[in-house]
Design a protein around this motif. Structure first.
Motif, mmCIF file in Angstrom:
data_model
loop_
_atom_site.group_PDB
_atom_site.id
_atom_site.type_symbol
_atom_site.label_atom_id
_atom_site.label_comp_id
_atom_site.label_asym_id
_atom_site.label_seq_id
_atom_site.Cartn_x
_atom_site.Cartn_y
_atom_site.Cartn_z
ATOM 1 N N ALA A 54 -10.514 11.346 7.642
ATOM 2 C CA ALA A 54 -9.427 11.476 6.667
ATOM 3 C C ALA A 54 -9.070 10.130 6.057
ATOM 4 O O ALA A 54 -8.857 10.016 4.835
ATOM 5 N N ALA A 55 -8.998 9.098 6.888
ATOM 6 C CA ALA A 55 -8.675 7.765 6.383
ATOM 7 C C ALA A 55 -9.795 7.239 5.491
ATOM 8 O O ALA A 55 -9.541 6.574 4.476
ATOM 9 N N HIS A 56 -11.020 7.540 5.856
ATOM 10 C CA HIS A 56 -12.179 7.136 5.058
ATOM 11 C C HIS A 56 -12.133 7.781 3.670
ATOM 12 O O HIS A 56 -12.440 7.138 2.665
ATOM 13 N N THR A 57 -11.779 9.035 3.625
ATOM 14 C CA THR A 57 -11.682 9.736 2.344
ATOM 15 C C THR A 57 -10.599 9.111 1.459
ATOM 16 O O THR A 57 -10.813 8.856 0.270
ATOM 17 N N ALA A 58 -9.432 8.859 2.055
ATOM 18 C CA ALA A 58 -8.334 8.240 1.309
ATOM 19 C C ALA A 58 -8.730 6.855 0.818
ATOM 20 O O ALA A 58 -8.517 6.503 -0.357
ATOM 21 N N ALA A 59 -9.312 6.061 1.700
ATOM 22 C CA ALA A 59 -9.724 4.716 1.326
ATOM 23 C C ALA A 59 -10.835 4.754 0.273
ATOM 24 O O ALA A 59 -10.914 3.887 -0.584
ATOM 25 N N GLY A 60 -11.671 5.769 0.353
ATOM 26 C CA GLY A 60 -12.744 5.903 -0.626
ATOM 27 C C GLY A 60 -12.218 6.146 -2.029
ATOM 28 O O GLY A 60 -12.721 5.584 -3.013
ATOM 29 N N TRP A 102 -3.432 2.613 -0.690
ATOM 30 C CA TRP A 102 -3.575 3.723 -1.630
ATOM 31 C C TRP A 102 -2.268 4.505 -1.728
ATOM 32 O O TRP A 102 -1.798 4.822 -2.820
ATOM 33 N N GLU A 103 -1.664 4.786 -0.590
ATOM 34 C CA GLU A 103 -0.392 5.507 -0.575
ATOM 35 C C GLU A 103 0.689 4.734 -1.338
ATOM 36 O O GLU A 103 1.472 5.319 -2.107
ATOM 37 N N HIS A 137 0.233 2.580 -3.746
ATOM 38 C CA HIS A 137 -0.047 2.611 -5.186
ATOM 39 C C HIS A 137 0.291 3.982 -5.780
ATOM 40 O O HIS A 137 0.835 4.068 -6.884
ATOM 41 N N LEU A 138 -0.003 5.031 -5.034
ATOM 42 C CA LEU A 138 0.357 6.374 -5.498
ATOM 43 C C LEU A 138 1.868 6.485 -5.681
ATOM 44 O O LEU A 138 2.355 7.065 -6.666
ATOM 45 N N ALA A 139 2.622 5.923 -4.750
ATOM 46 C CA ALA A 139 4.083 5.954 -4.836
ATOM 47 C C ALA A 139 4.566 5.164 -6.051
ATOM 48 O O ALA A 139 5.509 5.581 -6.741
ATOM 49 N N ALA A 140 3.916 4.025 -6.307
ATOM 50 C CA ALA A 140 4.302 3.213 -7.461
ATOM 51 C C ALA A 140 4.020 3.953 -8.765
ATOM 52 O O ALA A 140 4.843 3.927 -9.696
ATOM 53 N N MET A 141 2.874 4.624 -8.839
ATOM 54 C CA MET A 141 2.553 5.392 -10.045
ATOM 55 C C MET A 141 3.549 6.525 -10.257
ATOM 56 O O MET A 141 3.997 6.780 -11.385
ATOM 57 N N ALA A 142 3.908 7.194 -9.171
ATOM 58 C CA ALA A 142 4.870 8.291 -9.269
ATOM 59 C C ALA A 142 6.240 7.779 -9.697
ATOM 60 O O ALA A 142 6.938 8.408 -10.507
#
Length: 207
Positions: A65-71, A153-154, A156-161
């Motif tokens: 799961a972490a690999h997918t997110a990091a990918g 990644w999390e 950055h997603l929060a910043a975009m949101a």
């Protein structure tokens, strides 16, 4: 940006089945008939092999799961790198950004669920040294490194949101993005190195 890792399915521990008495048994018996003791559930003792198998399986799920997110984070970052170098067009870059951004929430939710499940199986390989111990160490390192990249990644997603919700203007959003892009290689490269070490680690076959 850089990349992340995979998983192995192993057998989990068995669960004891509670035995329940019948609801329609007579309320009394003749005095000469000895009553049988009420049946009770007998817990199944989890073997060391089963416990280790569960820990390995759940930890590998965290790594996956972490690999997918990091990918996805790696792709998101690399897209800007390729745009600046002229390798990708703006259209291609925006398509990559959109695809990875939309996958992001699922990435993080899946990782958090895997971490929760893995916490319940902690310590299962403590009594099985050798190959299982070595693989468990490699898994821990890969999970930790990939989780660090996933947290980037999390964030950055929060910043975009937040920007989309009007929390700050486009200039501030761009400054945050450039800072995140600049810092990203450190954790992404560490994740790639941990993934390589895991690939070289011995397999664990608890028995």
């Amino acid at each position: 940006m850089a990349g992340l890792v995979g998983a192995v399915a192993l057998v989990a521990a068995g669960t004891a089945i509670a035995q329940l008495g019948s609801d329609d048994e007579p309320s009394s018996q003749p005095s000469h008939v000895a009553s049988s003791p009420s049946p009770s559930a007998t817990p199944t003792v989890q073997s060391s092999a089963d416990a280790c198998a569960a820990e390995i399986r759940t930890t590998e799920a965290v790594v996956t799961a972490a690999h997918t997110a990091a990918g996805h984070w790696r792709e998101h970052v690399q897209a800007r790198t390729d745009l600046l170098s002229g390798k990708n067009s703006e259209e291609t870059t925006k398509a990559i950004w959109k695809r990875t951004r939309l996958a992001g929430p699922t990435d993080i939710a899946t990782l958090k669920a895997a971490i929760t499940a893995q916490a319940k199986a902690q310590g299962g390989c403590a009594k099985l040294p050798g190959a299982c111990s070595q693989r468990r160490t490699a898994l821990d390192r890969a999970a930790s490194a990939n989780e660090a990249a996933a947290r980037d990644w999390e964030n950055h997603l929060a910043a975009m949101a937040a920007h989309a919700a009007g929390a700050f203007d486009a200039d501030h959003a761009q400054q945050m993005w450039v800072a995140a892009w600049t810092a990203a290689p450190k954790n992404l490269n560490a994740a790639a190195q941990a993934d390589a070490a895991l690939a070289a680690a011995p397999a664990c076959r608890p028995s």
